[in-house]
Design an enzyme around this catalytic site. Sequence first.
Site, short mmCIF file in Angstrom:
data_model
loop_
_atom_site.label_atom_id
_atom_site.label_comp_id
_atom_site.label_asym_id
_atom_site.label_seq_id
_atom_site.Cartn_x
_atom_site.Cartn_y
_atom_site.Cartn_z
N TYR A 48 -8.36 -9.07 2.72
CA TYR A 48 -8.64 -9.29 4.14
C TYR A 48 -7.87 -10.51 4.68
O TYR A 48 -7.73 -10.67 5.89
CB TYR A 48 -10.14 -9.51 4.42
CG TYR A 48 -11.06 -8.36 4.05
CD1 TYR A 48 -10.57 -7.11 3.69
CD2 TYR A 48 -12.45 -8.54 4.07
CE1 TYR A 48 -11.43 -6.07 3.34
CE2 TYR A 48 -13.32 -7.50 3.73
CZ TYR A 48 -12.79 -6.28 3.36
OH TYR A 48 -13.66 -5.27 3.02
N HIS A 106 -11.59 -3.61 -5.84
CA HIS A 106 -11.63 -3.08 -4.47
C HIS A 106 -11.43 -1.55 -4.39
O HIS A 106 -12.10 -0.87 -3.64
CB HIS A 106 -10.56 -3.79 -3.64
CG HIS A 106 -10.83 -3.85 -2.18
ND1 HIS A 106 -10.46 -4.90 -1.38
CD2 HIS A 106 -11.44 -2.97 -1.36
CE1 HIS A 106 -10.83 -4.66 -0.14
NE2 HIS A 106 -11.43 -3.50 -0.09
#
Length: 276
Positions: A48, A106
Site C-alpha cells: 500500500y 498478501h
Amino acid sequence: MQTFSLSNGISIPAIGYGTYRVTDHNAEALIQTALQCGYRHIDTARMYGNEAEVGNAIRHAGISRSDLFLTTKVWKTCLSYDDTLRSVEASLRDLGVTYLDLCLLHWPIPEKDRDQWREKDLSAWRALERLYAEKVLRAIGVSNFLPHHLMPLLAKAEIKPMVNQLEFHPGYCQPYAVSFCQAHQIQVEAWSPLGRTRVLEEPLILELAKTYGKSPAQICLRFALDQRVLPLPKSSSAQRMQENLDVFDFSLSLEDISRLMTLPQLGWGGNHPDTF
Ligand code: A2P
C-alpha cells in the site's frame, strides 16, 4: 469494541480500518481520524506504500501500543525466506514499531516462477514462523489463499495460519473458502466488505436497510460479523468511519443472512488468486 479470539488465544478487534489507497498527502490525517473515531485495528500492507503514514498517525495519537492491533502484509515479490524477513524488517522500520500484531502473506502466487508457488509460499511461511517464535509477530496468517492454496501449507506448517483475509461481501462471500477456514480455526477477515460500494444499491440490501433501520453499509458489515467474519471497511469520511463502527446493536435474522448469501455474484473486484 467487540473482539474475536485467534487460534493462539490473542484478541483482535472485530472491525478494522482498511488503508488500501490511503496514500495521498492526507493519509496520516485520515488514519488519525479513524483512531479518533475509535478504530484500534489498522490494516495496512507493504504494497500500500503507506506504512510510514500509519506509523506517524499512531505515534501522534497518544494511544498506547498495546491498545492497538496493527496488521501488515508481505507482497508477492517477496515470497522467499530471506525476502520475507527483509520485508517485515522494512515494515517494522517504516511503521516505527518493535512488533506487529499480525503479518500476512498478501497473495499466494509469486510474481515470478509462478509454478513454484507451493515451495515459495512455504519458504516465506518459514520466515513468518521464525519471527512468530521470536515474538516479533504476535500472529501470522495469509490473504487471498483459497483452500487449494492453504492445503499444501497446512500440511507442512509448524505453526498454522491464524487468519486468512479474503474478498468478502454480499454477492461474493466465498462460502467454501470461509467454511474451510473456520473448520481449521483460521479467522476470516473481509477485504472490501462493502464491495467497494458496488453492492450498496442492490435492491435486497436497500430493503434490509429499511427493515433494520440501518444503512446499506451497516447491513454489509453485520452480514460479515454474523458469520464470524471480521470486516475491514475503508472510508475517507469521519462520519462514515463512525457509521461503520455502529453495528453492534443489531443482528440479521437467519432468513435474511440466507437471502444475502444466495444473491447472484455481484461486485466482484476482479482479481482471482490463481491468476493475479
Ligand atoms: P468514502 O471513502 O467516500 O467513505 P470497501 O471497504 O468495500 O473497499 O469500500 C470502500 C468504499 O466504500 C469507499 O469508496 C468508501 O467511500 C465507501 N464507504 C465506506 N463507508 C461507507 C458507508 N458507510 N456508506 C457508503 N459508502 C461507504
